[in-house]
Design a protein around this motif. Structure first.
Motif, PDB file in Angstrom:
ATOM      1  N   SER A 178       0.570  -1.260  -0.014  1.00 27.78           N
ATOM      2  CA  SER A 178      -0.002   0.097  -0.226  1.00 27.78           C
ATOM      3  C   SER A 178       0.949   1.096  -0.373  1.00 27.78           C
ATOM      4  O   SER A 178       0.167   2.543  -0.300  1.00 27.78           O
ATOM      5  CB  SER A 178      -0.899   0.595   1.632  1.00 27.78           C
ATOM      6  OG  SER A 178      -0.224  -0.002   2.458  1.00 27.78           O
TER       7      SER A 178
ATOM      8  N   MET B 151      -5.413   3.291   1.408  1.00 22.45           N
ATOM      9  CA  MET B 151      -6.238   2.049   1.045  1.00 22.45           C
ATOM     10  C   MET B 151      -6.249   2.661  -0.299  1.00 22.45           C
ATOM     11  O   MET B 151      -5.494   3.103  -1.063  1.00 22.45           O
ATOM     12  CB  MET B 151      -7.485   2.102   1.882  1.00 22.45           C
ATOM     13  CG  MET B 151      -7.816   2.107   3.161  1.00 22.45           C
ATOM     14  SD  MET B 151      -7.168   1.300   3.763  1.00 22.45           S
ATOM     15  CE  MET B 151      -8.551  -0.328   3.813  1.00 22.45           C
ATOM     16  N   LYS B 152      -6.939   1.007  -1.294  1.00 28.49           N
ATOM     17  CA  LYS B 152      -7.025   1.620  -2.499  1.00 28.49           C
ATOM     18  C   LYS B 152      -7.576   2.218  -3.047  1.00 28.49           C
ATOM     19  O   LYS B 152      -7.105   3.130  -4.149  1.00 28.49           O
ATOM     20  CB  LYS B 152      -7.141  -0.055  -2.825  1.00 28.49           C
ATOM     21  CG  LYS B 152      -6.464  -1.389  -3.482  1.00 28.49           C
ATOM     22  CD  LYS B 152      -6.928  -2.440  -3.861  1.00 28.49           C
ATOM     23  CE  LYS B 152      -5.916  -3.343  -3.977  1.00 28.49           C
ATOM     24  NZ  LYS B 152      -6.638  -4.850  -4.715  1.00 28.49           N
ATOM     25  N   ASN B 153      -8.582   2.550  -2.740  1.00 25.21           N
ATOM     26  CA  ASN B 153      -9.696   3.845  -3.011  1.00 25.21           C
ATOM     27  C   ASN B 153      -9.567   5.001  -2.180  1.00 25.21           C
ATOM     28  O   ASN B 153     -10.211   5.955  -2.697  1.00 25.21           O
ATOM     29  CB  ASN B 153     -11.017   3.387  -2.211  1.00 25.21           C
ATOM     30  CG  ASN B 153     -11.623   2.938  -1.458  1.00 25.21           C
ATOM     31  OD1 ASN B 153     -10.801   3.000  -0.243  1.00 25.21           O
ATOM     32  ND2 ASN B 153     -12.192   3.146  -0.483  1.00 25.21           N
ATOM     33  N   GLY B 154      -7.748   5.458  -1.708  1.00 20.80           N
ATOM     34  CA  GLY B 154      -8.047   6.558  -1.163  1.00 20.80           C
ATOM     35  C   GLY B 154      -7.113   6.547   0.098  1.00 20.80           C
ATOM     36  O   GLY B 154      -7.107   5.744   0.442  1.00 20.80           O
ATOM     37  N   CYS B 155      -6.794   7.329   0.109  1.00 24.74           N
ATOM     38  CA  CYS B 155      -6.634   7.600   1.874  1.00 24.74           C
ATOM     39  C   CYS B 155      -7.493   8.344   3.146  1.00 24.74           C
ATOM     40  O   CYS B 155      -8.033   9.688   2.955  1.00 24.74           O
ATOM     41  CB  CYS B 155      -5.052   9.176   1.885  1.00 24.74           C
ATOM     42  SG  CYS B 155      -4.376   9.906   3.407  1.00 24.74           S
TER      43      CYS B 155
ATOM     44  N   PHE C  17     -12.684  10.102   4.976  1.00 28.83           N
ATOM     45  CA  PHE C  17     -11.690   9.696   3.264  1.00 28.83           C
ATOM     46  C   PHE C  17     -10.619  11.642   3.390  1.00 28.83           C
ATOM     47  O   PHE C  17     -11.622  12.639   3.179  1.00 28.83           O
ATOM     48  CB  PHE C  17     -12.737   9.838   1.876  1.00 28.83           C
ATOM     49  CG  PHE C  17     -12.195  10.156   0.931  1.00 28.83           C
ATOM     50  CD1 PHE C  17     -10.983   9.064   0.230  1.00 28.83           C
ATOM     51  CD2 PHE C  17     -11.947  11.407  -0.392  1.00 28.83           C
ATOM     52  CE1 PHE C  17     -10.967   8.966  -1.124  1.00 28.83           C
ATOM     53  CE2 PHE C  17     -11.938  11.671  -0.910  1.00 28.83           C
ATOM     54  CZ  PHE C  17     -10.707  10.424  -1.770  1.00 28.83           C
TER      55      PHE C  17
ATOM     56  N   CYS D  24      -8.479  12.009   0.463  1.00 26.84           N
ATOM     57  CA  CYS D  24      -7.984  12.120  -0.877  1.00 26.84           C
ATOM     58  C   CYS D  24      -7.825  10.917  -1.907  1.00 26.84           C
ATOM     59  O   CYS D  24      -7.668   9.901  -0.809  1.00 26.84           O
ATOM     60  CB  CYS D  24      -6.420  12.853  -0.886  1.00 26.84           C
ATOM     61  SG  CYS D  24      -4.898  12.374  -0.465  1.00 26.84           S
ATOM     62  N   LYS D  25      -7.639  10.613  -2.511  1.00 21.41           N
ATOM     63  CA  LYS D  25      -7.032  10.115  -3.886  1.00 21.41           C
ATOM     64  C   LYS D  25      -5.708   9.999  -3.361  1.00 21.41           C
ATOM     65  O   LYS D  25      -4.937  10.697  -3.501  1.00 21.41           O
ATOM     66  CB  LYS D  25      -7.371   9.766  -5.237  1.00 21.41           C
ATOM     67  CG  LYS D  25      -8.768   9.851  -5.471  1.00 21.41           C
ATOM     68  CD  LYS D  25      -9.396   9.816  -6.815  1.00 21.41           C
ATOM     69  CE  LYS D  25     -11.170  10.186  -6.990  1.00 21.41           C
ATOM     70  NZ  LYS D  25     -11.306   9.548  -7.948  1.00 21.41           N
TER      71      LYS D  25
ATOM     72  N   THR E 125      -1.504   6.939  -8.333  1.00 14.65           N
ATOM     73  CA  THR E 125      -1.275   5.468  -8.923  1.00 14.65           C
ATOM     74  C   THR E 125       0.844   5.153  -9.436  1.00 14.65           C
ATOM     75  O   THR E 125       0.660   5.957  -9.678  1.00 14.65           O
ATOM     76  CB  THR E 125      -1.908   4.237  -9.726  1.00 14.65           C
ATOM     77  OG1 THR E 125      -1.868   4.995 -10.582  1.00 14.65           O
ATOM     78  CG2 THR E 125      -2.883   4.130  -8.755  1.00 14.65           C
TER      79      THR E 125
END
Length: 245
Positions: free
Chosen positions: A46, A224-228, A239, A241-242, A245
């Motif tokens: 991650s 995480m995969k879907n963001g910070c 949540f 931010c994103k 990658t």
């Protein structure tokens, strides 16, 4: 005894340490505060270790030094520390236009590597001994301002007895708090995620090491995969931010 206003004290604080995650840095007013305990949680791959390496370099930038050469200690319990990757990150950092434009003397990539001290901790006992040795390290290197423990969960969970795990974890926190208060250090710990069984046979992904540990740390950052995300608990994390990658 000199009187100082609260306003003076506010602006006398050290600059926060940038994480290079722009949304997170914006939310944290520039990054990680000095004198706090942060935890990075996420699954394998991650980016926890990568972020730890970046923090070891970013703290050495002129805006964080306050006239001194800031340094870091990296406690490695999983053998994830990669000196080649650290060198690549340092070389990229010193050539970044936004960094070169900052005022102050910018260290070279080689100097940055010299200012990151590495401690290999094979066992939980080695980690405790290493943190206790920080008093000696700081007496010799008073400009150490950042201590990384990657990963605290790997060291603790190597013990089979749950009571022994809890006692050791609380001992580690006691040592860290004393060091933090005496030397105004920033601690960054990494932690893993595991599925926990909840009511009605449901499983949820949670950070390991339990509630006591979560209550003691100052902030928990979820990669995480879907963001910070930011927050102590999985259900209440926010949540931010994103992640690129």
């Amino acid at each position: 005894m000199e009187l100082k206003s609260a306003k003076c004290l506010k602006y006398a604080k050290s600059a926060n340490i940038a994480t290079d995650i722009s949304g997170l840095d914006q939310f944290l007013n520039g990054g990680l505060q000095q004198g706090k305990v942060y935890e990075l949680v996420g699954r394998a791959g991650s980016g926890k270790t990568q972020l730890c390496l970046r923090l070891c370099l970013n703290i050495q930038l002129p805006q964080y030094q306050n006239g001194s050469e800031a340094k870091a200690i990296y406690f490695d319990t999983r053998k994830d520390f990669d000196p080649i990757r650290l060198k690549e990150l340092a070389e990229e950092l010193v050539t970044r236009p936004s960094v070169r434009q900052t005022s102050g003397l910018l260290p070279t990539a080689t100097e940055m590597l010299r200012n990151v001290f590495y401690v290999n901790c094979h066992t939980a006992a080695h980690l405790v001994a290493g943190l206790l040795n920080c008093y000696k390290y700081l007496a010799r290197e008073p400009n150490i301002k950042l201590i990384i423990v990657d990963s605290i969960s790997f060291a603790i969970r190597s013990l089979d007895n749950i009571l022994a795990r809890t006692e050791l974890l609380m001992e580690l926190h006691t040592v860290m708090r004393k060091l933090q208060m005496k030397h105004n250090l920033t601690f960054v710990l990494t932690n893993n995620l595991a599925f926990r069984r909840k009511r009605r046979r449901r499983f949820e992904l949670e950070a390991v090491l339990g509630q006591k540990h979560a209550q003691i740390i100052n902030k928990r950052i979820w990669l995480m995969k879907n963001g910070c995300f930011l927050g102590k608990w999985s259900k209440t994390k926010r949540f931010i931010c994103k992640l690129s990658t």
